[in-house]
Design a protein around this motif. Structure first.
Motif, PDB file in Angstrom:
ATOM      1  N   GLN A  66       0.505  -1.271   0.335  1.00 24.78           N
ATOM      2  CA  GLN A  66       0.046   0.494   0.011  1.00 24.78           C
ATOM      3  C   GLN A  66       0.794   0.907   0.053  1.00 24.78           C
ATOM      4  O   GLN A  66       0.256   2.364  -0.217  1.00 24.78           O
ATOM      5  CB  GLN A  66      -1.015  -0.067   0.972  1.00 24.78           C
ATOM      6  CG  GLN A  66      -2.510  -1.271   1.156  1.00 24.78           C
ATOM      7  CD  GLN A  66      -3.372  -0.680   2.122  1.00 24.78           C
ATOM      8  OE1 GLN A  66      -2.880  -0.929   3.227  1.00 24.78           O
ATOM      9  NE2 GLN A  66      -4.093  -0.381   2.123  1.00 24.78           N
ATOM     10  N   PHE A  67       1.963   1.254   0.158  1.00 23.70           N
ATOM     11  CA  PHE A  67       2.985   2.568   0.591  1.00 23.70           C
ATOM     12  C   PHE A  67       4.089   2.281  -0.659  1.00 23.70           C
ATOM     13  O   PHE A  67       4.986   1.716  -0.823  1.00 23.70           O
ATOM     14  CB  PHE A  67       3.488   1.990   1.514  1.00 23.70           C
ATOM     15  CG  PHE A  67       2.961   2.648   2.888  1.00 23.70           C
ATOM     16  CD1 PHE A  67       1.385   2.732   3.009  1.00 23.70           C
ATOM     17  CD2 PHE A  67       2.393   1.278   3.148  1.00 23.70           C
ATOM     18  CE1 PHE A  67       1.181   3.872   4.401  1.00 23.70           C
ATOM     19  CE2 PHE A  67       1.245   1.526   4.728  1.00 23.70           C
ATOM     20  CZ  PHE A  67       0.589   1.898   4.955  1.00 23.70           C
ATOM     21  N   GLY A  68       3.907   2.905  -1.396  1.00 23.03           N
ATOM     22  CA  GLY A  68       5.120   3.418  -2.470  1.00 23.03           C
ATOM     23  C   GLY A  68       5.470   1.935  -3.346  1.00 23.03           C
ATOM     24  O   GLY A  68       6.349   1.625  -4.309  1.00 23.03           O
ATOM     25  N   ARG A  69       4.142   0.865  -3.628  1.00 24.05           N
ATOM     26  CA  ARG A  69       4.128  -0.249  -4.149  1.00 24.05           C
ATOM     27  C   ARG A  69       5.015  -0.599  -5.130  1.00 24.05           C
ATOM     28  O   ARG A  69       5.866  -1.307  -5.344  1.00 24.05           O
ATOM     29  CB  ARG A  69       3.662   0.204  -5.513  1.00 24.05           C
ATOM     30  CG  ARG A  69       2.428   0.338  -5.498  1.00 24.05           C
ATOM     31  CD  ARG A  69       1.566   0.365  -7.139  1.00 24.05           C
ATOM     32  NE  ARG A  69       1.806   0.952  -8.197  1.00 24.05           N
ATOM     33  CZ  ARG A  69       1.980   1.424  -8.752  1.00 24.05           C
ATOM     34  NH1 ARG A  69      -0.097   1.505  -9.355  1.00 24.05           N
ATOM     35  NH2 ARG A  69       1.462   2.114  -9.868  1.00 24.05           N
ATOM     36  N   GLN A  70       6.024  -0.744  -3.194  1.00 25.16           N
ATOM     37  CA  GLN A  70       7.545  -1.530  -2.686  1.00 25.16           C
ATOM     38  C   GLN A  70       7.166  -2.649  -2.426  1.00 25.16           C
ATOM     39  O   GLN A  70       8.346  -3.267  -1.782  1.00 25.16           O
ATOM     40  CB  GLN A  70       7.500  -0.614  -1.456  1.00 25.16           C
ATOM     41  CG  GLN A  70       7.756   1.023  -1.759  1.00 25.16           C
ATOM     42  CD  GLN A  70       9.048   1.870  -0.901  1.00 25.16           C
ATOM     43  OE1 GLN A  70       8.451   1.536   0.407  1.00 25.16           O
ATOM     44  NE2 GLN A  70       9.564   2.891  -0.989  1.00 25.16           N
ATOM     45  N   GLU A  71       6.009  -3.133  -2.225  1.00 22.54           N
ATOM     46  CA  GLU A  71       5.937  -4.598  -2.066  1.00 22.54           C
ATOM     47  C   GLU A  71       5.353  -5.497  -3.438  1.00 22.54           C
ATOM     48  O   GLU A  71       3.802  -5.894  -3.161  1.00 22.54           O
ATOM     49  CB  GLU A  71       5.143  -5.487  -0.953  1.00 22.54           C
ATOM     50  CG  GLU A  71       5.553  -7.135  -0.520  1.00 22.54           C
ATOM     51  CD  GLU A  71       6.698  -7.555  -0.395  1.00 22.54           C
ATOM     52  OE1 GLU A  71       7.769  -7.767  -1.514  1.00 22.54           O
ATOM     53  OE2 GLU A  71       7.644  -7.175   1.275  1.00 22.54           O
ATOM     54  N   PRO A  72       6.012  -5.271  -4.649  1.00 25.03           N
ATOM     55  CA  PRO A  72       5.098  -6.063  -5.792  1.00 25.03           C
ATOM     56  C   PRO A  72       5.201  -7.443  -5.658  1.00 25.03           C
ATOM     57  O   PRO A  72       3.690  -7.863  -6.581  1.00 25.03           O
ATOM     58  CB  PRO A  72       5.170  -5.220  -6.673  1.00 25.03           C
ATOM     59  CG  PRO A  72       7.263  -5.093  -6.531  1.00 25.03           C
ATOM     60  CD  PRO A  72       7.278  -4.941  -5.277  1.00 25.03           C
ATOM     61  N   GLY A  73       5.688  -8.391  -4.795  1.00 27.57           N
ATOM     62  CA  GLY A  73       5.543  -9.549  -5.820  1.00 27.57           C
ATOM     63  C   GLY A  73       5.043 -10.177  -4.967  1.00 27.57           C
ATOM     64  O   GLY A  73       4.389  -9.978  -3.860  1.00 27.57           O
ATOM     65  N   GLY A  74       4.948 -11.837  -5.630  1.00 30.34           N
ATOM     66  CA  GLY A  74       3.764 -12.345  -4.620  1.00 30.34           C
ATOM     67  C   GLY A  74       3.989 -13.234  -3.969  1.00 30.34           C
ATOM     68  O   GLY A  74       5.948 -12.737  -2.875  1.00 30.34           O
ATOM     69  N   ASP A  75       3.574 -13.683  -2.652  1.00 30.03           N
ATOM     70  CA  ASP A  75       3.904 -14.540  -1.357  1.00 30.03           C
ATOM     71  C   ASP A  75       5.285 -15.307  -1.686  1.00 30.03           C
ATOM     72  O   ASP A  75       6.213 -15.414  -0.876  1.00 30.03           O
ATOM     73  CB  ASP A  75       2.800 -15.288  -1.017  1.00 30.03           C
ATOM     74  CG  ASP A  75       1.714 -13.604  -0.755  1.00 30.03           C
ATOM     75  OD1 ASP A  75       1.867 -13.330  -0.295  1.00 30.03           O
ATOM     76  OD2 ASP A  75       0.699 -14.924  -0.730  1.00 30.03           O
ATOM     77  N   GLU A  76       5.243 -16.023  -2.550  1.00 29.62           N
ATOM     78  CA  GLU A  76       6.574 -16.618  -2.249  1.00 29.62           C
ATOM     79  C   GLU A  76       7.638 -16.038  -2.877  1.00 29.62           C
ATOM     80  O   GLU A  76       8.650 -16.286  -2.525  1.00 29.62           O
ATOM     81  CB  GLU A  76       5.997 -18.149  -3.555  1.00 29.62           C
ATOM     82  CG  GLU A  76       7.210 -19.053  -4.140  1.00 29.62           C
ATOM     83  CD  GLU A  76       7.005 -20.143  -4.929  1.00 29.62           C
ATOM     84  OE1 GLU A  76       7.812 -20.722  -5.037  1.00 29.62           O
ATOM     85  OE2 GLU A  76       5.903 -20.459  -5.207  1.00 29.62           O
ATOM     86  N   ALA A  77       7.472 -14.711  -3.895  1.00 37.47           N
ATOM     87  CA  ALA A  77       9.048 -14.420  -4.103  1.00 37.47           C
ATOM     88  C   ALA A  77       9.423 -13.709  -2.855  1.00 37.47           C
ATOM     89  O   ALA A  77      10.374 -13.482  -2.557  1.00 37.47           O
ATOM     90  CB  ALA A  77       8.115 -13.118  -5.594  1.00 37.47           C
TER      91      ALA A  77
END
Length: 159
Positions: A66-77
């Motif tokens: 939610q903040f700066g799209r700084q966690e774009p990966g999926g759960d496994e990544a």
């Protein structure tokens, strides 16, 4: 207010984890991101886990985009990143939202128990930290700029 131990969340591998599994432990609940300026705090969080885990302490990490799209990966990544780069051993949950209508129930509880600056409950950025005592009470809220090592004294006092 909801009982902390009545809640649950999904780990990154999809397994449901009831928070009652953590009853009697001191917890540090953190919204995390892998592409944030605060991402190196994973090392400090793991250091706390290593130092205090045997005494009934656990870090619970909740990736959030939610903040700066700084966690774009999926759960496994995300899990692979955390374990390969920071050798994390604490639970990494599935990606969640921490603000808004779709906020995960644990973050609704944490924010209502410990609002932020000026009583505003919203989380402002990645790596906001909440300290939960052995009885499930939220006893502290810490800004993203607070380094994990700065929480040692507060953690020790609860152990």
């Amino acid at each position: 207010m909801t009982d902390f131990y009545a809640l649950s969340a999904q780990r990154g591998d999809g397994a449901a984890v009831p928070f009652s599994d953590f009853r009697g432990q001191v917890l540090l609940v953190v919204n995390t991101a892998s592409q944030c300026g605060f991402t190196p705090q994973y090392a400090g969080l793991e250091s706390l886990q290593q130092e205090f885990g045997h005494r009934g302490f656990n870090v619970l990490a909740f990736p959030c985009n939610q903040f700066g799209r700084q966690e774009p990966g999926g759960d496994e990544a995300i899990a692979t990143f955390c374990t390969s780069r920071f050798q994390t051993t604490f639970p990494i949950f599935a990606k969640v939202e921490v603000n808004g209508a779709a906020a995960h129930p644990v973050f609704r509880l944490l924010k209502s128990s410990r609002p932020g600056l000026l009583g505003i409950p919203a989380i402002k950025w990645n790596f906001t930290k909440f300290l939960v005592d052995r009885h499930g009470a939220v006893v502290g809220r810490y800004a993203p700029t607070t380094k994990p090592a700065d929480l040692r004294e507060a953690i020790v006092a609860l152990l």
